[in-house]
Design a protein around this motif. Structure first.
Motif, PDB file in Angstrom:
ATOM      1  N   ASP A  90       9.366   6.833  -0.622  1.00 61.02           N
ATOM      2  CA  ASP A  90       7.961   6.719  -0.243  1.00 61.02           C
ATOM      3  C   ASP A  90       7.909   6.391   1.248  1.00 61.02           C
ATOM      4  N   TRP A  91       7.719   7.406   2.071  1.00 63.07           N
ATOM      5  CA  TRP A  91       7.750   7.234   3.520  1.00 63.07           C
ATOM      6  C   TRP A  91       6.508   6.533   4.066  1.00 63.07           C
ATOM      7  N   PHE A  92       5.521   6.289   3.215  1.00 63.42           N
ATOM      8  CA  PHE A  92       4.283   5.653   3.660  1.00 63.42           C
ATOM      9  C   PHE A  92       4.139   4.218   3.123  1.00 63.42           C
ATOM     10  N   ARG A  93       5.188   3.665   2.592  1.00 66.60           N
ATOM     11  CA  ARG A  93       5.114   2.331   2.007  1.00 66.60           C
ATOM     12  C   ARG A  93       4.790   1.307   3.097  1.00 66.60           C
ATOM     13  N   LEU A 111       0.853  -1.174   0.000  1.00 66.09           N
ATOM     14  CA  LEU A 111       0.000   0.000   0.000  1.00 66.09           C
ATOM     15  C   LEU A 111       0.893   1.228   0.000  1.00 66.09           C
ATOM     16  N   SER A 112       0.703   2.105  -0.912  1.00 65.05           N
ATOM     17  CA  SER A 112       1.567   3.273  -1.033  1.00 65.05           C
ATOM     18  C   SER A 112       0.735   4.546  -0.926  1.00 65.05           C
ATOM     19  N   PHE A 113       1.094   5.372   0.060  1.00 62.82           N
ATOM     20  CA  PHE A 113       0.383   6.631   0.258  1.00 62.82           C
ATOM     21  C   PHE A 113       1.408   7.753   0.079  1.00 62.82           C
ATOM     22  N   ARG A 114       1.599   8.214  -1.128  1.00 63.66           N
ATOM     23  CA  ARG A 114       2.671   9.175  -1.380  1.00 63.66           C
ATOM     24  C   ARG A 114       2.225  10.603  -1.083  1.00 63.66           C
ATOM     25  N   HIS A 115       3.171  11.344  -0.554  1.00 63.89           N
ATOM     26  CA  HIS A 115       2.913  12.752  -0.278  1.00 63.89           C
ATOM     27  C   HIS A 115       2.966  13.569  -1.559  1.00 63.89           C
ATOM     28  N   SER A 159      15.215  -3.567   3.943  1.00 66.29           N
ATOM     29  CA  SER A 159      14.554  -4.709   4.574  1.00 66.29           C
ATOM     30  C   SER A 159      14.383  -4.408   6.057  1.00 66.29           C
ATOM     31  N   LEU A 160      13.148  -4.545   6.554  1.00 68.01           N
ATOM     32  CA  LEU A 160      12.852  -4.245   7.953  1.00 68.01           C
ATOM     33  C   LEU A 160      11.998  -5.350   8.564  1.00 68.01           C
ATOM     34  N   LEU A 161      12.126  -5.543   9.867  1.00 65.58           N
ATOM     35  CA  LEU A 161      11.251  -6.386  10.685  1.00 65.58           C
ATOM     36  C   LEU A 161      11.365  -7.873  10.400  1.00 65.58           C
ATOM     37  N   GLY A 162      12.103  -8.276   9.387  1.00 63.74           N
ATOM     38  CA  GLY A 162      12.385  -9.686   9.188  1.00 63.74           C
ATOM     39  C   GLY A 162      11.311 -10.498   8.508  1.00 63.74           C
ATOM     40  N   GLY A 163      10.128  -9.933   8.279  1.00 67.33           N
ATOM     41  CA  GLY A 163       9.043 -10.735   7.743  1.00 67.33           C
ATOM     42  C   GLY A 163       8.683 -10.455   6.303  1.00 67.33           C
ATOM     43  N   TYR A 164       9.384  -9.521   5.645  1.00 65.23           N
ATOM     44  CA  TYR A 164       9.016  -9.118   4.292  1.00 65.23           C
ATOM     45  C   TYR A 164      10.237  -9.096   3.385  1.00 65.23           C
ATOM     46  N   PRO A 165      10.022  -9.261   2.081  1.00 67.57           N
ATOM     47  CA  PRO A 165      11.138  -9.097   1.140  1.00 67.57           C
ATOM     48  C   PRO A 165      11.640  -7.657   1.160  1.00 67.57           C
ATOM     49  N   GLU A 166      12.839  -7.478   0.647  1.00 68.01           N
ATOM     50  CA  GLU A 166      13.413  -6.142   0.531  1.00 68.01           C
ATOM     51  C   GLU A 166      12.475  -5.243  -0.270  1.00 68.01           C
ATOM     52  N   GLN A 167      12.285  -4.018   0.205  1.00 66.48           N
ATOM     53  CA  GLN A 167      11.364  -3.078  -0.426  1.00 66.48           C
ATOM     54  C   GLN A 167      12.138  -1.971  -1.149  1.00 66.48           C
ATOM     55  N   ASP A 168      11.727  -1.662  -2.366  1.00 66.99           N
ATOM     56  CA  ASP A 168      12.302  -0.553  -3.125  1.00 66.99           C
ATOM     57  C   ASP A 168      11.489   0.694  -2.809  1.00 66.99           C
ATOM     58  N   LEU A 169      12.088   1.639  -2.085  1.00 66.57           N
ATOM     59  CA  LEU A 169      11.369   2.829  -1.623  1.00 66.57           C
ATOM     60  C   LEU A 169      11.221   3.888  -2.700  1.00 66.57           C
ATOM     61  N   GLY A 170      11.974   3.767  -3.780  1.00 68.45           N
ATOM     62  CA  GLY A 170      11.895   4.753  -4.850  1.00 68.45           C
ATOM     63  C   GLY A 170      12.660   6.024  -4.539  1.00 68.45           C
ATOM     64  N   LYS A 171      12.687   6.928  -5.501  1.00 64.82           N
ATOM     65  CA  LYS A 171      13.305   8.249  -5.343  1.00 64.82           C
ATOM     66  C   LYS A 171      12.345   9.287  -5.900  1.00 64.82           C
ATOM     67  N   PRO A 172      11.818  10.185  -5.089  1.00 74.83           N
ATOM     68  CA  PRO A 172      12.078  10.313  -3.656  1.00 74.83           C
ATOM     69  C   PRO A 172      11.490   9.155  -2.868  1.00 74.83           C
TER      70      PRO A 172
END
Length: 670
Positions: A132-135, A13-17, A117-130
């Motif tokens: 996405d702080w709401f991913r 779920l992506s909520f971009r500013h 990669s955070l919290l150990g339960g999910y694949p590595e996430q591509d946050l993009g540029k800029p």
């Protein structure tokens, strides 16, 4: 074999500013790309300088008017002392971690490209540029909450220390400034609570949550985390070419301004581990940034809160108001670290704080299972040996020394069975060896902090096998199938307790907020040497608002000679009701049932359950069912697998008693 539930192809779920189109010129030497955003450096130096003490201003070595945005006085005079002994990281920590992360080329390259990669339960996430702080992978809003705490940047900061390559320091500072610009207090895409002010002259602040979630980037808990993690990062990159006065001012002003105010205004007393964490960061603001006017008052408040925690949340018997030992041991370590750091920095430690740390340490020792792990309530089931070893260095307790050394030092504790009446936790054990029988019983109310809806739950280990389990904590998600599973694992249905008319327990009495217990409970404790017995009652009702007015009483008796248990469950109320007693088994268990009996077989131990009731019960086994959810187990965060649940069902007029007799058969390992 473990399977990953619902995460092979995460639903992100992506909520971009929306970003205003005002260019911020970053006054730096390194290659940081410009970002389109409101200029937060305008006036930033002036605001920050106004916060400095006279001694702090004098230490800069130049007059405020002569301080240039592209200068380095703030780095040299405010941040450099962090690296010279004042900061959170010890020199040996910095050297070791710098070498380790400099060699992790793949990890560093991924972080430079904003793959996290955070919290150990999910694949590595591509946050993009800029970024996405709401991913939110699979709708798990704890993921972007942790993203906003920025601890994942530490490998890059360490790589800067080891290599002096400005691309690493530039990436760290770029991300921190980007977050500060695009997620300010009042950001429109967050849900903001009520404004509060803790005192005269302190600006009121509201906590900022992700919509529909209990946490987010601007809660006081996240503010505490950033005070700690940003300070580590600033200690590591203080001498980077990008650490200009302009950039340092933005970050420092955020820490001693917005972050300090948020932590003062929102103490989170109702969640023990969060309360002490926030108190510790208020104290450390003064340890790490003594050149600012307001940090001394923050430290004073922090010590007051730490002592409040020590006296109200660490009970007189050493047990803790935080229900989950996983979080409770972390909370005690924060208290211990404050004790050690405060003494090292010449602070007067509040009277009584040290003794509560000692009592808490002993609680974890006496609570531990035969493998040295703490019981799992909501989360955890890890040993606390490292924490106990650190704490016991100043106490020299022989029981703690035996536990921390895995039996190489001292002798095992003389106590086998133990009741902690303040928290309402009981341990019944046959010995302290790795093959011992160990039962953990939770007759007490849920206290404060992390918990599940399972008062009266039991967990059982014998001969190294977990026979009656806790189901674990799969995910923070509140959306979709992951959210449904996460909610289920907290319920009575997933634990070794009862449902009444298909409904489970409440966390606390209707209309009452959870909090520390004000007095010890009455649990009819008896230990004769040959047998040990303890009782408890759940009396808040079942179902929505506790509308089903039934009280569940449970008595657990341990026959030490026979190494056997009797669990008597009595249900009191009016009229006819359906009772479902659940027994949660480990995933690899082989379960069989008879007319009024069940067997749970594991390689090294077998548990035989014989049931006695006023009429013949119905016995069923449920495993991996989705409608409704039944028979699931999560060993670690993000991992899920089917596991058998034995369900004993009986219907009749109350009062009604079901007696379960548990006999353990030990087996030789194959």
């Amino acid at each position: 074999m473990h399977t990953t539930y619902g995460q092979e192809e995460p639903d992100v779920l992506s909520f971009r500013h929306a970003v205003p189109k005002t260019v911020l010129l970053l006054l730096s030497v390194g290659a940081i790309p410009a970002a389109e955003e409101v200029d937060r450096t305008a006036g930033g130096l002036a605001v920050l300088l106004d916060r400095l003490t006279p001694e702090g201003l004098k230490a800069l070595g130049v007059s405020p008017d002569a301080l240039k945005p592209d200068g380095r006085e703030l780095a040299e005079k405010i941040l450099r002392p962090l690296a010279e002994g004042r900061g959170p990281l010890k020199p040996e920590q910095v050297e070791g971690e710098a070498k380790k992360w400099a060699a992790s080329k793949d990890r560093l390259e991924a972080l430079l490209k904003h793959r996290v990669s955070l919290l150990g339960g999910y694949p590595e996430q591509d946050l993009g540029k800029p970024i996405d702080w709401f991913r939110a992978p699979s709708g798990d809003l704890q993921w972007p909450t942790h993203l906003s705490r920025h601890y994942w940047l530490k490998p890059l900061a360490c790589a800067w220390r080891a290599t002096r390559d400005p691309k690493y320091s530039g990436a760290v500072i770029e991300v921190l400034l980007d977050w500060t610009r695009r997620t300010p207090l009042g950001a429109k895409d967050l849900q903001w609570g009520a404004k509060k002010s803790a005192g005269e002259g302190l600006p009121a602040t509201a906590e900022g949550y992700f919509k529909g979630y209990c946490d987010g980037p601007w809660t006081s808990l996240s503010a505490h985390a950033r005070v700690d993690y940003w300070s580590e990062l600033l200690q590591l990159v203080w001498d980077a070419p990008q650490m200009t006065n302009a950039n340092a001012a933005v970050l420092l002003e955020s820490l001693v301004g917005d972050h300090r105010a948020m932590m003062l205004n929102h103490d989170r007393w109702g969640t023990a581990n969060q309360f002490i964490a926030i108190a510790a960061s208020l104290i450390r603001l003064s340890f790490w940034y003594p050149d600012f006017k307001d940090v001394a008052q923050a430290e004073k408040v922090g010590w007051e809160r730490a002592m409040r925690f020590a006296t109200a949340q660490v009970y007189p018997d050493g047990s803790m108001a935080e229900c989950s030992p996983n979080y409770a041991v972390g909370s005690l370590m924060r208290l211990f670290d404050l004790l050690v750091e405060g003494q090292a920095r010449g602070r007067a430690i509040p009277e009584g704080l040290k003794e509560r740390v000692r009592l808490g340490m002993r609680y974890f020792v006496l609570l531990s299972d035969p493998a040295g792990r703490l019981p799992r309530i909501a989360k955890g089931r890890e040993p606390a040996r490292g924490q106990v070893r650190q704490i016991n260095a100043i106490f020299g307790d022989p029981d703690a020394a035996w536990y921390a050394s895995e039996g190489r030092e001292s002798r095992p504790p003389a106590t086998l069975c133990q009741l902690f009446p303040w928290a309402g936790h009981a341990v019944l054990r046959s010995g302290w060896d790795a093959q011992a029988t160990w039962l953990f019983f939770e007759p007490g109310p849920r206290g404060s902090g992390h918990h599940d809806q399972a008062q009266l739950n039991v967990q059982l280990i014998a001969n190294g096998e977990w026979l009656l389990t806790d189901p674990g904590y799969f995910s923070y998600s509140s959306a979709g199938e992951d959210g449904r599973m996460s909610a289920y694992l907290k319920t009575s249905a997933a634990h070794n307790v009862a449902l009444v008319d298909g409904e489970g327990q409440l966390s606390c009495a209707p209309g009452v907020r959870m909090g520390p217990n004000e007095k010890p409970g009455e649990y009819a404790w008896s230990d004769t040497g040959e047998a040990c017995s303890v009782s408890g009652a759940y009396a808040y009702g079942f179902g929505k608002g506790g509308g089903i007015k039934v009280t569940h009483r449970r008595r657990v008796t341990y026959d030490k000679k026979r190494d056997a248990f009797e669990i008597a469950d009595t249900f009191e109320g009016a009229g006819k009701h359906r009772i479902d007693l659940h027994w949660q088994c480990p995933p690899k268990a082989k379960v069989t049932t008879g007319e009024s009996s069940a067997t749970i077989a594991m390689p090294r131990a077998q548990l035989e359950l014989a049931f006695e009731a006023p009429r013949k019960p119905e016995l069923t086994v449920h495993q991996g069912e989705k409608t409704p959810l039944r028979g699931w187990f999560s060993e670690t965060y993000g991992k899920l697998e089917p596991a058998p649940t034995i369900r004993l069902s009986i219907e009749g007029d109350l009062p009604l008693t079901v007696t379960s007799r548990l006999r353990i058969e030990r087996r030789a390992a194959k």
